[in-house]
Design a protein around this motif. Sequence first.
Motif, PDB file in Angstrom:
ATOM      1  N   UNK A 101      45.540  44.060  36.316  1.00  0.00           N
ATOM      2  CA  UNK A 101      46.178  45.241  35.728  1.00  0.00           C
ATOM      3  C   UNK A 101      47.553  45.481  36.345  1.00  0.00           C
ATOM      4  N   UNK A 102      47.665  45.286  37.653  1.00  0.00           N
ATOM      5  CA  UNK A 102      48.949  45.470  38.331  1.00  0.00           C
ATOM      6  C   UNK A 102      49.961  44.426  37.864  1.00  0.00           C
ATOM      7  N   UNK A 103      49.504  43.198  37.664  1.00  0.00           N
ATOM      8  CA  UNK A 103      50.404  42.150  37.165  1.00  0.00           C
ATOM      9  C   UNK A 103      50.959  42.523  35.787  1.00  0.00           C
ATOM     10  N   UNK A 104      50.107  43.016  34.915  1.00  0.00           N
ATOM     11  CA  UNK A 104      50.549  43.405  33.576  1.00  0.00           C
ATOM     12  C   UNK A 104      51.572  44.533  33.655  1.00  0.00           C
ATOM     13  N   UNK A 105      51.291  45.533  34.485  1.00  0.00           N
ATOM     14  CA  UNK A 105      52.231  46.645  34.664  1.00  0.00           C
ATOM     15  C   UNK A 105      53.543  46.146  35.258  1.00  0.00           C
TER      16      UNK A 105
END
Length: 161
Positions: A101-105
């Motif tokens: 999720x952090x990578x996508x953000x």
Amino acid sequence: MSLPLAALLLTFAGPHAIDSAGLLPRSAAPRIPADSGWVAQKPMGALAPSLQGRPVVVDIYASWCSACRTIAPTLRSLKQSKAGKATFLSFNVSDAATLKASREQARALGLGAFLEANRSQTSLVAVIDPATGAAVQTFRASTDAGAYAAAISKAQGMIRR
């Protein structure tokens, strides 16, 4: 022992501020070469339009990281006192799901390269110029709110130019 390894070992001895040249200004520690791979210092290019106009404070966080829990109150207080003057982001790297999720953000905000370079550096906080994507200053496990505020002010001065 080579200088870069000695410098790296010294950085884990306690909280330090590291300027964009790779210096440890609060101690007599040796220089950490910019290409040491410890912190991504290279400009990444302009960040997302939604981040423009204010310094971006990025926290690499993990729930299992004791240093992350130690600096959390300082960052919460700073976020309140600098509301509207800086943008605060936290990338949670606690496990595979939160990292995804952090990578996508991070990719959506133009910080994908920064996260990939620093995802293993929990308790790292960087103040970034959104126009260039360059880290103005980075901190590791620091609870020094004054140092964070000074870095944000420095970044604000760079943005106004």
